[in-house]
Design a protein around this motif. Sequence first.
Motif, PDB file in Angstrom:
ATOM      1  N   LEU A  98       8.861  26.015 -41.117  1.00  0.00           N
ATOM      2  CA  LEU A  98       9.175  26.676 -39.857  1.00  0.00           C
ATOM      3  C   LEU A  98       7.851  26.880 -39.103  1.00  0.00           C
ATOM      4  CD1 LEU A  98      11.374  28.435 -38.294  1.00  0.00           C
ATOM      5  CD2 LEU A  98      10.468  30.368 -39.562  1.00  0.00           C
ATOM      6  N   VAL A  99       7.888  26.701 -37.791  1.00  0.00           N
ATOM      7  CA  VAL A  99       6.682  26.943 -36.998  1.00  0.00           C
ATOM      8  C   VAL A  99       6.896  28.194 -36.141  1.00  0.00           C
ATOM      9  CG1 VAL A  99       5.242  26.055 -35.113  1.00  0.00           C
ATOM     10  CG2 VAL A  99       6.010  24.509 -36.931  1.00  0.00           C
ATOM     11  N   VAL A 100       5.924  29.094 -36.175  1.00  0.00           N
ATOM     12  CA  VAL A 100       5.929  30.182 -35.201  1.00  0.00           C
ATOM     13  C   VAL A 100       4.919  29.804 -34.128  1.00  0.00           C
ATOM     14  CG1 VAL A 100       5.375  32.605 -34.763  1.00  0.00           C
ATOM     15  CG2 VAL A 100       6.644  31.977 -36.809  1.00  0.00           C
ATOM     16  N   MET A 101       5.431  29.465 -32.962  1.00  0.00           N
ATOM     17  CA  MET A 101       4.533  29.096 -31.875  1.00  0.00           C
ATOM     18  C   MET A 101       4.193  30.363 -31.092  1.00  0.00           C
ATOM     19  SD  MET A 101       5.059  26.229 -28.937  1.00  0.00           S
ATOM     20  CE  MET A 101       4.221  26.378 -27.343  1.00  0.00           C
ATOM     21  N   VAL A 102       2.897  30.661 -31.023  1.00  0.00           N
ATOM     22  CA  VAL A 102       2.453  31.879 -30.345  1.00  0.00           C
ATOM     23  C   VAL A 102       1.924  31.508 -28.965  1.00  0.00           C
ATOM     24  CG1 VAL A 102       0.988  33.927 -30.501  1.00  0.00           C
ATOM     25  CG2 VAL A 102       1.800  32.838 -32.590  1.00  0.00           C
ATOM     26  N   VAL A 103       2.404  32.224 -27.960  1.00  0.00           N
ATOM     27  CA  VAL A 103       1.930  31.981 -26.599  1.00  0.00           C
ATOM     28  C   VAL A 103       1.632  33.322 -25.923  1.00  0.00           C
ATOM     29  CG1 VAL A 103       3.269  29.852 -26.366  1.00  0.00           C
ATOM     30  CG2 VAL A 103       4.262  32.019 -25.589  1.00  0.00           C
ATOM     31  N   GLY A 117       5.619  18.934 -27.731  1.00  0.00           N
ATOM     32  CA  GLY A 117       5.781  17.505 -28.008  1.00  0.00           C
ATOM     33  C   GLY A 117       5.705  17.224 -29.507  1.00  0.00           C
ATOM     34  N   GLU A 118       4.760  17.885 -30.165  1.00  0.00           N
ATOM     35  CA  GLU A 118       4.621  17.729 -31.623  1.00  0.00           C
ATOM     36  C   GLU A 118       5.873  18.239 -32.343  1.00  0.00           C
ATOM     37  OE1 GLU A 118       2.170  16.282 -33.323  1.00  0.00           O
ATOM     38  OE2 GLU A 118       1.028  15.856 -31.506  1.00  0.00           O
ATOM     39  N   LEU A 119       6.376  19.388 -31.904  1.00  0.00           N
ATOM     40  CA  LEU A 119       7.577  19.955 -32.518  1.00  0.00           C
ATOM     41  C   LEU A 119       8.759  19.012 -32.329  1.00  0.00           C
ATOM     42  CD1 LEU A 119       7.375  23.671 -31.233  1.00  0.00           C
ATOM     43  CD2 LEU A 119       6.623  22.792 -33.456  1.00  0.00           C
ATOM     44  N   ARG A 120       8.860  18.499 -31.115  1.00  0.00           N
ATOM     45  CA  ARG A 120       9.994  17.647 -30.783  1.00  0.00           C
ATOM     46  C   ARG A 120       9.969  16.379 -31.635  1.00  0.00           C
ATOM     47  NH1 ARG A 120       9.407  17.496 -25.313  1.00  0.00           N
ATOM     48  NH2 ARG A 120      10.690  19.334 -24.998  1.00  0.00           N
ATOM     49  N   GLY A 121       8.768  15.826 -31.822  1.00  0.00           N
ATOM     50  CA  GLY A 121       8.604  14.603 -32.603  1.00  0.00           C
ATOM     51  C   GLY A 121       9.211  14.712 -33.989  1.00  0.00           C
ATOM     52  N   GLU A 122       9.210  15.908 -34.547  1.00  0.00           N
ATOM     53  CA  GLU A 122       9.747  16.081 -35.904  1.00  0.00           C
ATOM     54  C   GLU A 122      11.003  16.942 -35.908  1.00  0.00           C
ATOM     55  OE1 GLU A 122       6.992  17.233 -38.844  1.00  0.00           O
ATOM     56  OE2 GLU A 122       5.289  16.421 -37.758  1.00  0.00           O
ATOM     57  N   SER A 123      11.541  17.233 -34.749  1.00  0.00           N
ATOM     58  CA  SER A 123      12.658  18.174 -34.625  1.00  0.00           C
ATOM     59  C   SER A 123      12.411  19.401 -35.489  1.00  0.00           C
ATOM     60  CB  SER A 123      13.983  17.534 -35.044  1.00  0.00           C
ATOM     61  OG  SER A 123      14.135  16.290 -34.443  1.00  0.00           O
ATOM     62  N   LYS A 124      11.218  19.973 -35.336  1.00  0.00           N
ATOM     63  CA  LYS A 124      10.810  21.112 -36.172  1.00  0.00           C
ATOM     64  C   LYS A 124      11.582  22.362 -35.807  1.00  0.00           C
ATOM     65  CE  LYS A 124       7.666  20.665 -39.244  1.00  0.00           C
ATOM     66  NZ  LYS A 124       7.832  20.613 -40.588  1.00  0.00           N
ATOM     67  N   GLN A 125      11.937  23.127 -36.816  1.00  0.00           N
ATOM     68  CA  GLN A 125      12.504  24.451 -36.574  1.00  0.00           C
ATOM     69  C   GLN A 125      11.375  25.344 -36.083  1.00  0.00           C
ATOM     70  OE1 GLN A 125      16.115  25.311 -37.987  1.00  0.00           O
ATOM     71  NE2 GLN A 125      15.339  25.563 -40.068  1.00  0.00           N
ATOM     72  N   ALA A 126      11.568  25.996 -34.965  1.00  0.00           N
ATOM     73  CA  ALA A 126      10.475  26.810 -34.433  1.00  0.00           C
ATOM     74  C   ALA A 126      10.981  28.097 -33.795  1.00  0.00           C
ATOM     75  CB  ALA A 126       9.684  26.003 -33.407  1.00  0.00           C
ATOM     76  N   ILE A 127      10.170  29.143 -33.977  1.00  0.00           N
ATOM     77  CA  ILE A 127      10.415  30.418 -33.315  1.00  0.00           C
ATOM     78  C   ILE A 127       9.289  30.624 -32.319  1.00  0.00           C
ATOM     79  CG2 ILE A 127      10.386  32.938 -33.650  1.00  0.00           C
ATOM     80  CD1 ILE A 127      11.710  32.528 -36.363  1.00  0.00           C
ATOM     81  N   LEU A 128       9.615  31.067 -31.123  1.00  0.00           N
ATOM     82  CA  LEU A 128       8.569  31.334 -30.142  1.00  0.00           C
ATOM     83  C   LEU A 128       8.241  32.828 -30.139  1.00  0.00           C
ATOM     84  CD1 LEU A 128       6.939  29.917 -27.766  1.00  0.00           C
ATOM     85  CD2 LEU A 128       8.531  31.133 -26.267  1.00  0.00           C
ATOM     86  N   ALA A 129       6.964  33.154 -30.348  1.00  0.00           N
ATOM     87  CA  ALA A 129       6.523  34.545 -30.246  1.00  0.00           C
ATOM     88  C   ALA A 129       5.679  34.679 -28.984  1.00  0.00           C
ATOM     89  CB  ALA A 129       5.718  34.937 -31.481  1.00  0.00           C
ATOM     90  N   ILE A 130       6.175  35.455 -28.042  1.00  0.00           N
ATOM     91  CA  ILE A 130       5.382  35.703 -26.825  1.00  0.00           C
ATOM     92  C   ILE A 130       4.551  36.947 -27.091  1.00  0.00           C
ATOM     93  CG2 ILE A 130       5.450  36.087 -24.338  1.00  0.00           C
ATOM     94  CD1 ILE A 130       8.143  34.711 -24.256  1.00  0.00           C
ATOM     95  N   ASN A 131       3.250  36.732 -27.296  1.00  0.00           N
ATOM     96  CA  ASN A 131       2.358  37.815 -27.724  1.00  0.00           C
ATOM     97  C   ASN A 131       1.684  38.486 -26.516  1.00  0.00           C
ATOM     98  OD1 ASN A 131       0.959  39.426 -29.581  1.00  0.00           O
ATOM     99  ND2 ASN A 131      -0.764  38.000 -29.691  1.00  0.00           N
ATOM    100  N   PRO A 159       9.481  38.610 -27.977  1.00  0.00           N
ATOM    101  CA  PRO A 159       8.289  39.209 -27.366  1.00  0.00           C
ATOM    102  C   PRO A 159       7.624  40.163 -28.351  1.00  0.00           C
ATOM    103  CG  PRO A 159      10.303  39.665 -26.090  1.00  0.00           C
ATOM    104  CD  PRO A 159      10.725  39.176 -27.442  1.00  0.00           C
ATOM    105  N   ILE A 160       6.314  40.045 -28.509  1.00  0.00           N
ATOM    106  CA  ILE A 160       5.607  40.912 -29.457  1.00  0.00           C
ATOM    107  C   ILE A 160       4.249  41.365 -28.904  1.00  0.00           C
ATOM    108  CG2 ILE A 160       6.607  39.805 -31.515  1.00  0.00           C
ATOM    109  CD1 ILE A 160       3.780  38.489 -31.900  1.00  0.00           C
ATOM    110  N   SER A 161       3.695  42.357 -29.540  1.00  0.00           N
ATOM    111  CA  SER A 161       2.283  42.671 -29.348  1.00  0.00           C
ATOM    112  C   SER A 161       1.686  42.823 -30.738  1.00  0.00           C
ATOM    113  CB  SER A 161       2.109  43.967 -28.553  1.00  0.00           C
ATOM    114  OG  SER A 161       0.750  44.381 -28.646  1.00  0.00           O
ATOM    115  N   ALA A 162       0.774  41.921 -31.075  1.00  0.00           N
ATOM    116  CA  ALA A 162       0.205  41.928 -32.431  1.00  0.00           C
ATOM    117  C   ALA A 162      -0.774  43.076 -32.620  1.00  0.00           C
ATOM    118  CB  ALA A 162      -0.484  40.594 -32.727  1.00  0.00           C
ATOM    119  N   VAL A 163      -1.385  43.565 -31.538  1.00  0.00           N
ATOM    120  CA  VAL A 163      -2.360  44.645 -31.707  1.00  0.00           C
ATOM    121  C   VAL A 163      -1.711  46.021 -31.776  1.00  0.00           C
ATOM    122  CG1 VAL A 163      -4.486  43.599 -30.854  1.00  0.00           C
ATOM    123  CG2 VAL A 163      -2.905  44.665 -29.236  1.00  0.00           C
TER     124      VAL A 163
END
Length: 306
Positions: A98-103, A117-131, A159-163
Amino acid sequence: MQSQPETHSAPPFHCGTVSIAGRPNVGKSTLMNILIDFKLSAVSPKPKTTRHKILGVLTDEDYQVAFLDTPGLPSRRHDELDRRLLSSSLEAIHEADLVVMVVEPKPPGEIEHRLIGELRGESKQAILAINKIDLVKKPELLPVMEAYARLYPFLEIVPISAVQPDGVDTLLNLIVRHLPEGEPLFAPDDVTDRPERFLAAELIREQVFNSYAQEVPYAVAVEIDTFQEQSQEHGGKDYISAILYVERDSQKAILIGRGGAMLKEIGTQARQGIEALLERPVHLELWVKVYPDWQMDRAFLLRLGY
Ligand SMILES: Nc1nc2c(ncn2[C@@H]2O[C@H](COP(=O)(O)OP(=O)(O)O)[C@@H](O)[C@H]2O)c(=O)[nH]1
Ligand SMILES: [Mg+2]
Protein backbone atom coordinates in the motif's frame (compact mmCIF):
# COMPACT_ATOMS: atom_id res chain seq x y z
CA MET A 1 -9.74 -28.37 3.88
CA GLN A 2 -12.32 -29.38 6.46
CA SER A 3 -13.93 -26.57 8.30
CA GLN A 4 -13.22 -26.52 12.01
CA PRO A 5 -15.86 -25.45 14.48
CA GLU A 6 -14.52 -22.19 15.87
CA THR A 7 -14.62 -21.64 19.57
CA HIS A 8 -12.67 -18.35 19.71
CA SER A 9 -12.70 -16.18 16.65
CA ALA A 10 -9.68 -13.91 17.08
CA PRO A 11 -9.77 -10.85 14.84
CA PRO A 12 -7.68 -11.36 11.69
CA PHE A 13 -4.08 -10.13 11.84
CA HIS A 14 -3.27 -7.49 9.25
CA CYS A 15 0.27 -7.12 8.06
CA GLY A 16 2.06 -5.40 5.22
CA THR A 17 4.51 -2.90 3.82
CA VAL A 18 3.45 0.71 3.44
CA SER A 19 5.55 3.12 1.45
CA ILE A 20 5.34 6.80 2.37
CA ALA A 21 5.78 8.70 -0.86
CA GLY A 22 5.66 12.31 -1.94
CA ARG A 23 7.74 15.32 -2.89
CA PRO A 24 10.57 16.42 -0.58
CA ASN A 25 9.57 18.40 2.51
CA VAL A 26 5.88 17.48 2.66
CA GLY A 27 6.35 15.86 6.07
CA LYS A 28 6.90 12.18 5.23
CA SER A 29 9.55 11.59 7.90
CA THR A 30 7.59 13.55 10.51
CA LEU A 31 4.57 11.39 9.71
CA MET A 32 6.48 8.12 9.94
CA ASN A 33 8.04 9.08 13.28
CA ILE A 34 4.64 9.92 14.73
CA LEU A 35 3.03 6.78 13.30
CA ILE A 36 5.62 4.47 14.82
CA ASP A 37 5.96 6.66 17.91
CA PHE A 38 9.75 6.65 17.65
CA LYS A 39 12.21 9.29 16.48
CA LEU A 40 13.69 7.24 13.65
CA SER A 41 13.85 9.35 10.56
CA ALA A 42 15.71 12.65 10.26
CA VAL A 43 13.48 15.71 10.01
CA SER A 44 14.41 19.27 9.10
CA PRO A 45 12.79 22.29 7.49
CA LYS A 46 14.93 21.69 4.37
CA PRO A 47 13.92 19.52 1.44
CA LYS A 48 15.80 16.28 0.82
CA THR A 49 16.82 15.68 4.41
CA THR A 50 16.04 11.99 3.97
CA ARG A 51 18.62 10.17 1.89
CA HIS A 52 17.65 6.58 2.52
CA LYS A 53 14.75 4.27 2.36
CA ILE A 54 14.11 3.77 6.06
CA LEU A 55 12.03 0.99 7.54
CA GLY A 56 9.93 1.75 10.61
CA VAL A 57 7.86 -1.05 12.11
CA LEU A 58 4.71 -0.63 14.19
CA THR A 59 3.24 -3.70 15.88
CA ASP A 60 -0.01 -3.97 17.80
CA GLU A 61 -2.23 -6.84 18.89
CA ASP A 62 -3.95 -7.28 15.57
CA TYR A 63 -1.64 -5.62 13.06
CA GLN A 64 1.92 -4.99 12.03
CA VAL A 65 2.79 -2.21 9.60
CA ALA A 66 6.24 -1.95 8.04
CA PHE A 67 6.49 1.68 6.94
CA LEU A 68 9.09 2.71 4.39
CA ASP A 69 10.06 6.36 4.64
CA THR A 70 11.58 7.50 1.37
CA PRO A 71 13.71 10.40 0.20
CA GLY A 72 10.81 11.48 -2.01
CA LEU A 73 10.80 12.26 -5.68
CA PRO A 74 13.37 14.97 -6.39
CA SER A 75 12.59 17.49 -9.07
CA ARG A 76 16.08 17.32 -10.54
CA ARG A 77 18.49 14.49 -11.23
CA HIS A 78 21.95 15.97 -11.25
CA ASP A 79 24.31 13.49 -9.75
CA GLU A 80 24.68 9.92 -8.61
CA LEU A 81 23.12 10.76 -5.24
CA ASP A 82 19.97 12.21 -6.86
CA ARG A 83 19.67 9.14 -9.05
CA ARG A 84 19.94 6.85 -6.05
CA LEU A 85 17.36 8.89 -4.12
CA LEU A 86 14.94 8.60 -7.00
CA SER A 87 15.48 4.91 -7.56
CA SER A 88 15.14 4.02 -3.88
CA SER A 89 11.91 6.01 -3.71
CA LEU A 90 10.53 4.19 -6.73
CA GLU A 91 11.72 0.85 -5.38
CA ALA A 92 9.83 1.48 -2.15
CA ILE A 93 6.64 2.08 -4.15
CA HIS A 94 7.10 -1.17 -6.06
CA GLU A 95 7.75 -3.15 -2.88
CA ALA A 96 4.77 -1.82 -0.96
CA ASP A 97 1.41 -3.48 -0.41
CA LEU A 98 0.00 0.00 0.00
CA VAL A 99 1.29 3.50 -0.74
CA VAL A 100 0.53 6.49 1.44
CA MET A 101 1.04 9.45 -0.83
CA VAL A 102 1.70 12.59 1.21
CA VAL A 103 0.96 15.98 -0.28
CA GLU A 104 0.56 19.55 0.91
CA PRO A 105 -2.86 21.20 0.83
CA LYS A 106 -2.20 22.62 -2.63
CA PRO A 107 -3.26 21.63 -6.14
CA PRO A 108 -1.21 18.75 -7.56
CA GLY A 109 2.01 19.80 -9.28
CA GLU A 110 4.47 18.17 -11.63
CA ILE A 111 5.95 15.82 -9.03
CA GLU A 112 2.51 14.69 -7.85
CA HIS A 113 1.49 13.93 -11.43
CA ARG A 114 4.65 11.90 -11.91
CA LEU A 115 4.08 9.98 -8.71
CA ILE A 116 0.50 9.21 -9.64
CA GLY A 117 1.82 7.99 -13.00
CA GLU A 118 3.96 5.49 -11.08
CA LEU A 119 0.95 4.37 -9.03
CA ARG A 120 -1.17 4.02 -12.13
CA GLY A 121 1.49 1.94 -13.88
CA GLU A 122 1.10 -0.76 -11.24
CA SER A 123 -2.52 -0.09 -10.27
CA LYS A 124 -1.14 0.42 -6.76
CA GLN A 125 -3.46 0.62 -3.80
CA ALA A 126 -2.93 4.09 -2.41
CA ILE A 127 -4.21 6.37 0.32
CA LEU A 128 -3.78 10.11 -0.05
CA ALA A 129 -2.76 12.01 3.09
CA ILE A 130 -3.11 15.76 2.75
CA ASN A 131 -0.65 16.99 5.36
CA LYS A 132 -0.04 20.39 6.99
CA ILE A 133 -3.74 21.20 7.24
CA ASP A 134 -2.81 23.35 10.25
CA LEU A 135 -1.52 25.86 7.69
CA VAL A 136 -4.77 26.33 5.74
CA LYS A 137 -8.43 27.11 6.33
CA LYS A 138 -10.96 24.29 5.93
CA PRO A 139 -12.66 25.66 2.79
CA GLU A 140 -9.32 25.55 0.96
CA LEU A 141 -9.14 21.78 1.44
CA LEU A 142 -12.18 20.73 -0.52
CA PRO A 143 -10.96 21.76 -4.00
CA VAL A 144 -7.61 20.05 -3.29
CA MET A 145 -9.38 16.82 -2.30
CA GLU A 146 -11.53 17.00 -5.41
CA ALA A 147 -8.55 17.62 -7.68
CA TYR A 148 -6.77 14.53 -6.34
CA ALA A 149 -9.90 12.40 -6.44
CA ARG A 150 -10.16 13.15 -10.15
CA LEU A 151 -6.53 12.09 -10.75
CA TYR A 152 -6.48 8.65 -9.13
CA PRO A 153 -8.85 6.18 -7.47
CA PHE A 154 -7.34 6.65 -3.99
CA LEU A 155 -8.79 4.22 -1.45
CA GLU A 156 -9.11 7.09 1.01
CA ILE A 157 -8.31 10.78 1.14
CA VAL A 158 -7.37 11.88 4.65
CA PRO A 159 -6.54 15.42 5.78
CA ILE A 160 -3.90 15.36 8.52
CA SER A 161 -1.39 17.42 10.41
CA ALA A 162 1.68 15.39 11.34
CA VAL A 163 3.05 18.01 13.73
CA GLN A 164 -0.06 18.70 15.78
CA PRO A 165 -0.81 15.70 15.35
CA ASP A 166 -4.31 15.64 13.91
CA GLY A 167 -6.00 12.92 11.86
CA VAL A 168 -3.04 10.57 12.22
CA ASP A 169 -5.00 7.96 14.22
CA THR A 170 -7.71 7.97 11.57
CA LEU A 171 -5.05 7.54 8.91
CA LEU A 172 -3.49 4.62 10.77
CA ASN A 173 -6.86 2.87 11.15
CA LEU A 174 -7.51 3.19 7.45
CA ILE A 175 -4.04 1.92 6.56
CA VAL A 176 -4.48 -1.17 8.73
CA ARG A 177 -7.94 -1.84 7.31
CA HIS A 178 -6.53 -1.96 3.78
CA LEU A 179 -3.57 -4.23 4.56
CA PRO A 180 -3.72 -7.90 3.65
CA GLU A 181 -4.22 -10.55 6.31
CA GLY A 182 -1.05 -12.37 7.21
CA GLU A 183 1.54 -13.33 9.77
CA PRO A 184 3.88 -10.72 11.29
CA LEU A 185 7.26 -10.38 9.58
CA PHE A 186 9.11 -8.73 12.45
CA ALA A 187 9.46 -9.41 16.17
CA PRO A 188 7.07 -7.28 18.27
CA ASP A 189 9.90 -5.10 19.62
CA ASP A 190 11.61 -4.45 16.29
CA VAL A 191 11.44 -0.82 15.26
CA THR A 192 13.78 -0.84 12.29
CA ASP A 193 16.23 -3.01 10.37
CA ARG A 194 18.82 -0.25 10.45
CA PRO A 195 21.75 -0.74 12.83
CA GLU A 196 22.48 1.70 15.62
CA ARG A 197 25.50 3.11 13.80
CA PHE A 198 23.29 4.12 10.91
CA LEU A 199 20.81 5.82 13.22
CA ALA A 200 23.66 7.62 15.00
CA ALA A 201 25.00 8.92 11.68
CA GLU A 202 21.51 10.12 10.78
CA LEU A 203 21.16 12.03 14.06
CA ILE A 204 24.42 13.83 13.30
CA ARG A 205 23.31 14.62 9.76
CA GLU A 206 19.98 15.90 11.05
CA GLN A 207 21.82 18.36 13.31
CA VAL A 208 23.79 19.60 10.33
CA PHE A 209 20.54 20.12 8.41
CA ASN A 210 19.05 22.01 11.31
CA SER A 211 22.10 24.17 12.05
CA TYR A 212 23.33 25.49 8.71
CA ALA A 213 21.98 27.55 5.86
CA GLN A 214 21.37 26.30 2.34
CA GLU A 215 24.59 24.95 0.93
CA VAL A 216 26.41 23.07 3.67
CA PRO A 217 23.85 20.36 4.60
CA TYR A 218 23.70 19.09 1.03
CA ALA A 219 27.49 18.92 0.89
CA VAL A 220 27.76 16.78 4.01
CA ALA A 221 27.91 13.00 4.30
CA VAL A 222 28.38 11.36 7.68
CA GLU A 223 30.26 8.14 8.25
CA ILE A 224 30.65 6.45 11.62
CA ASP A 225 34.33 5.59 11.94
CA THR A 226 34.31 3.88 15.35
CA PHE A 227 31.43 2.62 17.45
CA GLN A 228 32.62 1.02 20.66
CA GLU A 229 30.02 0.04 23.20
CA GLN A 230 30.88 0.79 26.82
CA SER A 231 34.48 1.73 26.10
CA GLN A 232 36.89 1.32 29.02
CA GLU A 233 38.97 4.24 27.79
CA HIS A 234 35.94 6.51 28.01
CA GLY A 235 34.74 5.67 31.47
CA GLY A 236 32.32 3.00 30.29
CA LYS A 237 30.50 5.32 27.89
CA ASP A 238 29.92 4.28 24.29
CA TYR A 239 32.66 5.80 22.17
CA ILE A 240 31.56 7.00 18.76
CA SER A 241 33.72 8.86 16.29
CA ALA A 242 32.23 10.15 13.07
CA ILE A 243 33.63 11.73 9.95
CA LEU A 244 31.72 14.54 8.30
CA TYR A 245 32.68 14.72 4.64
CA VAL A 246 32.29 18.00 2.81
CA GLU A 247 33.08 18.89 -0.78
CA ARG A 248 35.24 21.99 -0.32
CA ASP A 249 37.60 23.72 2.10
CA SER A 250 35.21 26.65 2.42
CA GLN A 251 32.47 24.29 3.63
CA LYS A 252 34.86 22.72 6.10
CA ALA A 253 35.54 26.16 7.58
CA ILE A 254 31.81 26.92 7.88
CA LEU A 255 31.07 23.53 9.40
CA ILE A 256 33.75 23.90 12.04
CA GLY A 257 32.97 27.53 12.82
CA ARG A 258 35.06 30.10 14.61
CA GLY A 259 37.31 28.34 17.09
CA GLY A 260 35.38 25.11 16.47
CA ALA A 261 32.26 26.53 18.09
CA MET A 262 29.74 25.32 15.52
CA LEU A 263 31.07 21.77 15.35
CA LYS A 264 31.07 21.60 19.13
CA GLU A 265 27.43 22.69 19.22
CA ILE A 266 26.41 20.07 16.65
CA GLY A 267 28.34 17.46 18.59
CA THR A 268 26.51 18.30 21.80
CA GLN A 269 23.07 18.23 20.17
CA ALA A 270 23.78 15.03 18.25
CA ARG A 271 25.22 13.33 21.33
CA GLN A 272 22.05 14.05 23.29
CA GLY A 273 19.97 12.58 20.47
CA ILE A 274 22.16 9.47 20.29
CA GLU A 275 22.04 9.01 24.06
CA ALA A 276 18.25 9.17 23.94
CA LEU A 277 18.26 6.58 21.17
CA LEU A 278 20.70 4.16 22.82
CA GLU A 279 19.60 4.91 26.38
CA ARG A 280 23.28 4.96 27.35
CA PRO A 281 25.86 7.72 27.91
CA VAL A 282 27.95 8.47 24.83
CA HIS A 283 31.30 10.09 24.11
CA LEU A 284 31.04 11.54 20.62
CA GLU A 285 33.89 12.86 18.49
CA LEU A 286 33.37 14.58 15.15
CA TRP A 287 35.98 15.00 12.43
CA VAL A 288 35.66 16.98 9.22
CA LYS A 289 37.27 15.87 5.96
CA VAL A 290 37.17 17.35 2.49
CA TYR A 291 36.18 14.88 -0.21
CA PRO A 292 35.41 16.63 -3.50
CA ASP A 293 32.54 15.09 -5.49
CA TRP A 294 31.71 12.38 -2.97
CA GLN A 295 28.18 12.50 -4.41
CA MET A 296 29.53 11.04 -7.66
CA ASP A 297 31.37 8.14 -6.01
CA ARG A 298 29.15 5.12 -6.31
CA ALA A 299 31.27 2.93 -4.01
CA PHE A 300 31.32 5.62 -1.33
CA LEU A 301 27.54 6.05 -1.52
CA LEU A 302 27.05 2.31 -1.18
CA ARG A 303 29.35 2.23 1.83
CA LEU A 304 27.12 4.83 3.47
CA GLY A 305 24.07 2.75 2.67
CA TYR A 306 22.54 5.02 0.01
N1 LIG B 1 3.02 23.16 9.72
C1 LIG B 1 3.34 21.88 9.54
N2 LIG B 1 4.62 21.54 9.30
C2 LIG B 1 4.91 20.23 9.12
C3 LIG B 1 3.91 19.22 9.21
N3 LIG B 1 4.52 18.03 8.99
C4 LIG B 1 5.83 18.29 8.81
N4 LIG B 1 6.07 19.61 8.87
C5 LIG B 1 7.38 20.30 8.73
O1 LIG B 1 7.81 20.19 7.39
C6 LIG B 1 9.23 20.11 7.32
C7 LIG B 1 9.66 18.89 6.53
O2 LIG B 1 9.32 17.74 7.24
P1 LIG B 1 9.98 16.34 6.91
O3 LIG B 1 9.27 15.33 7.73
O4 LIG B 1 11.48 16.38 7.02
O5 LIG B 1 9.57 16.19 5.37
P2 LIG B 1 10.00 15.07 4.30
O6 LIG B 1 11.10 15.67 3.47
O7 LIG B 1 8.77 14.84 3.46
O8 LIG B 1 10.43 13.87 5.06
C8 LIG B 1 9.72 20.08 8.77
O9 LIG B 1 10.10 21.39 9.13
C9 LIG B 1 8.49 19.64 9.54
O10 LIG B 1 8.48 20.10 10.88
C10 LIG B 1 2.56 19.61 9.48
O11 LIG B 1 1.62 18.83 9.60
N5 LIG B 1 2.34 20.96 9.64
MG1 LIG C 1 12.18 12.91 5.03
